[in-house]
Design a protein around this motif. Structure first.
Motif, mmCIF file in Angstrom:
data_model
loop_
_atom_site.group_PDB
_atom_site.id
_atom_site.type_symbol
_atom_site.label_atom_id
_atom_site.label_comp_id
_atom_site.label_asym_id
_atom_site.label_seq_id
_atom_site.Cartn_x
_atom_site.Cartn_y
_atom_site.Cartn_z
ATOM 1 N N PRO A 32 0.860 -1.311 0.153
ATOM 2 C CA PRO A 32 -0.009 0.030 0.091
ATOM 3 C C PRO A 32 0.794 1.138 -0.013
ATOM 4 O O PRO A 32 1.881 1.301 0.681
ATOM 5 C CB PRO A 32 -0.807 -0.056 1.567
ATOM 6 C CG PRO A 32 -0.836 -1.740 1.481
ATOM 7 C CD PRO A 32 0.385 -2.142 1.102
ATOM 8 N N ASP A 33 0.563 2.011 -0.617
ATOM 9 C CA ASP A 33 1.228 3.554 -1.127
ATOM 10 C C ASP A 33 1.667 4.221 0.334
ATOM 11 O O ASP A 33 2.749 4.539 0.594
ATOM 12 C CB ASP A 33 0.508 4.423 -1.925
ATOM 13 C CG ASP A 33 0.143 3.721 -3.136
ATOM 14 O OD1 ASP A 33 1.159 3.160 -3.725
ATOM 15 O OD2 ASP A 33 -0.679 4.237 -3.783
ATOM 16 N N GLU A 34 0.848 4.230 1.265
ATOM 17 C CA GLU A 34 1.143 5.013 2.447
ATOM 18 C C GLU A 34 2.197 4.230 3.274
ATOM 19 O O GLU A 34 3.159 4.891 3.928
ATOM 20 C CB GLU A 34 -0.126 5.245 3.644
ATOM 21 C CG GLU A 34 -0.941 6.272 2.996
ATOM 22 C CD GLU A 34 -1.818 6.055 1.701
ATOM 23 O OE1 GLU A 34 -2.432 7.029 1.052
ATOM 24 O OE2 GLU A 34 -1.847 4.695 1.196
ATOM 25 N N VAL A 35 2.162 2.913 3.256
ATOM 26 C CA VAL A 35 2.991 2.194 4.198
ATOM 27 C C VAL A 35 4.529 2.229 3.394
ATOM 28 O O VAL A 35 5.324 2.183 3.968
ATOM 29 C CB VAL A 35 2.586 0.518 3.973
ATOM 30 C CG1 VAL A 35 3.716 -0.341 4.866
ATOM 31 C CG2 VAL A 35 1.439 0.568 4.919
ATOM 32 N N THR A 36 4.458 2.197 1.956
ATOM 33 C CA THR A 36 5.565 2.292 1.454
ATOM 34 C C THR A 36 6.279 3.634 1.491
ATOM 35 O O THR A 36 7.554 3.457 1.935
ATOM 36 C CB THR A 36 5.239 2.217 -0.281
ATOM 37 O OG1 THR A 36 4.633 1.050 -0.607
ATOM 38 C CG2 THR A 36 6.522 2.512 -1.004
ATOM 39 N N LEU A 37 5.721 4.529 1.633
ATOM 40 C CA LEU A 37 6.387 6.014 1.919
ATOM 41 C C LEU A 37 6.922 6.079 3.242
ATOM 42 O O LEU A 37 7.855 6.524 3.621
ATOM 43 C CB LEU A 37 5.452 7.062 1.558
ATOM 44 C CG LEU A 37 5.631 7.676 0.053
ATOM 45 C CD1 LEU A 37 6.786 8.413 -0.007
ATOM 46 C CD2 LEU A 37 5.417 6.774 -0.813
ATOM 47 N N GLU A 38 6.154 5.642 4.317
ATOM 48 C CA GLU A 38 6.619 5.494 5.570
ATOM 49 C C GLU A 38 7.672 4.725 5.921
ATOM 50 O O GLU A 38 8.655 5.321 6.637
ATOM 51 C CB GLU A 38 5.232 5.042 6.618
ATOM 52 C CG GLU A 38 5.781 4.982 8.006
ATOM 53 C CD GLU A 38 4.537 4.468 8.982
ATOM 54 O OE1 GLU A 38 4.941 4.481 10.090
ATOM 55 O OE2 GLU A 38 3.377 4.352 8.369
ATOM 56 N N ILE A 39 7.992 3.508 5.402
ATOM 57 C CA ILE A 39 8.914 2.957 5.288
ATOM 58 C C ILE A 39 10.264 3.395 4.767
ATOM 59 O O ILE A 39 11.338 3.627 5.054
ATOM 60 C CB ILE A 39 8.934 1.316 4.762
ATOM 61 C CG1 ILE A 39 7.795 0.710 5.522
ATOM 62 C CG2 ILE A 39 10.114 0.633 4.799
ATOM 63 C CD1 ILE A 39 7.609 -0.780 5.015
ATOM 64 N N TRP A 40 10.063 4.037 3.345
ATOM 65 C CA TRP A 40 10.923 4.636 2.570
ATOM 66 C C TRP A 40 11.520 6.103 3.253
ATOM 67 O O TRP A 40 12.744 6.247 3.572
ATOM 68 C CB TRP A 40 10.289 5.325 1.240
ATOM 69 C CG TRP A 40 11.336 5.970 0.398
ATOM 70 C CD1 TRP A 40 12.247 5.508 -0.349
ATOM 71 C CD2 TRP A 40 11.447 7.318 0.405
ATOM 72 N NE1 TRP A 40 12.875 6.579 -0.837
ATOM 73 C CE2 TRP A 40 12.509 7.651 -0.508
ATOM 74 C CE3 TRP A 40 10.693 8.255 1.368
ATOM 75 C CZ2 TRP A 40 12.854 9.123 -0.979
ATOM 76 C CZ3 TRP A 40 11.277 9.676 0.586
ATOM 77 C CH2 TRP A 40 12.144 10.049 -0.370
ATOM 78 N N HIS A 41 10.610 6.989 3.847
ATOM 79 C CA HIS A 41 10.961 8.089 4.586
ATOM 80 C C HIS A 41 12.053 7.784 5.894
ATOM 81 O O HIS A 41 12.852 8.297 6.295
ATOM 82 C CB HIS A 41 9.944 8.802 4.792
ATOM 83 C CG HIS A 41 10.503 10.262 5.547
ATOM 84 N ND1 HIS A 41 10.231 10.558 6.792
ATOM 85 C CD2 HIS A 41 11.050 11.279 4.872
ATOM 86 C CE1 HIS A 41 10.771 11.748 7.116
ATOM 87 N NE2 HIS A 41 11.006 12.346 6.017
ATOM 88 N N HIS A 42 11.459 6.650 6.620
ATOM 89 C CA HIS A 42 12.243 6.324 7.659
ATOM 90 C C HIS A 42 13.734 5.783 7.096
ATOM 91 O O HIS A 42 14.584 6.060 7.947
ATOM 92 C CB HIS A 42 11.579 5.052 8.498
ATOM 93 C CG HIS A 42 12.158 4.791 9.704
ATOM 94 N ND1 HIS A 42 12.201 5.251 10.999
ATOM 95 C CD2 HIS A 42 12.943 3.480 9.893
ATOM 96 C CE1 HIS A 42 12.774 4.761 11.695
ATOM 97 N NE2 HIS A 42 13.211 3.489 11.067
ATOM 98 N N PHE A 43 13.791 5.206 6.168
ATOM 99 C CA PHE A 43 15.060 4.707 5.736
ATOM 100 C C PHE A 43 15.954 5.727 5.452
ATOM 101 O O PHE A 43 17.142 5.905 5.987
ATOM 102 C CB PHE A 43 14.750 3.596 4.521
ATOM 103 C CG PHE A 43 16.085 2.946 4.313
ATOM 104 C CD1 PHE A 43 16.309 1.736 4.608
ATOM 105 C CD2 PHE A 43 17.000 3.262 3.175
ATOM 106 C CE1 PHE A 43 17.599 1.121 4.690
ATOM 107 C CE2 PHE A 43 18.013 2.833 3.066
ATOM 108 C CZ PHE A 43 18.338 1.817 3.477
#
Length: 209
Positions: A76-87
């Motif tokens: 899901p897009d929101e989950v993808t962006l949350e993981i990406w930004h954290h990284f």
């Protein structure tokens, strides 16, 4: 001893990350090009695939990712962006990526129009590199060869490969409509990797060097 704040060691970044997007179907050579440009130009190549494949299978994010990836589907897009930004925040905090000095070469994200919208608050896109390749058979052979070298079992399953191609055609190409056309440069990825690199450097040397 004077008490130091976290910001003293890892300053908070408020400006959008200057970014170059790498687009192309699975197997077109985005990762190879990104590594070349990162090594030659001191930019930071970040593959979203590498981020998600590195997630621990025991973690909640890892379990969710593997459940989707095993079927060739996207998170899901929101989950993808949350993981990406954290990284990315971790890269900055550990002094591996310097936003004020380096371009962020994004490989594999955004993959949907919604992801592009969500990314707008984090990045400033200054160039889009599209690797165009005409033969589906060539892509399949490249991915199968990569699977043998990198031990990526998801690249060996023909059904997963086809699903990824369908997802790319259906969703990823729509992302380009989110950005101004003048940012897009298209390159022939049927060529050898060094030939693709040559063409990219010739056309975009003023940005990349």
């Amino acid at each position: 001893m004077e008490k130091r704040r976290l910001e003293d060691f890892a300053p908070r970044v408020t400006e959008p990350f200057r970014s170059i997007l790498l687009f192309g179907p699975p197997g077109s050579g985005k990762g190879t090009l990104g590594k070349f440009l990162s090594s030659a130009g001191n930019h930071f190549h970040l593959s979203s695939g590498d981020i998600f494949r590195s997630l621990s299978p025991e973690s909640a994010a890892g379990q969710l990712y593997h459940a989707y990836a095993g079927k060739g589907l996207l998170l899901p897009d929101e989950v993808t962006l949350e993981i990406w930004h954290h990284f990315v925040s971790g890269l900055i905090a550990t002094n591996r990526y310097f936003p004020s000095q380096q371009y962020l070469l994004l490989d594999g994200i955004p993959r949907t129009a919604r992801q592009a919208e969500l990314l707008d608050k984090y990045i400033k896109v200054e160039q889009i590199i599209m690797l165009d390749i005409s033969s589906t058979e060539v892509l399949a052979k490249r991915m199968q060869r990569r699977a043998m070298i990198e031990k990526r079992s998801d690249d060996l399953d023909p059904n997963v490969l086809q699903t990824r191609m369908d997802v790319y055609r259906k969703d990823t190409l729509k992302v380009l409509k989110h950005y101004p056309k003048e940012l897009l440069s298209v390159f022939n990825a049927d060529q050898k990797p060094l030939e693709v690199l040559r063409d990219v450097l010739v056309k975009l040397s003023d940005i990349l060097t």
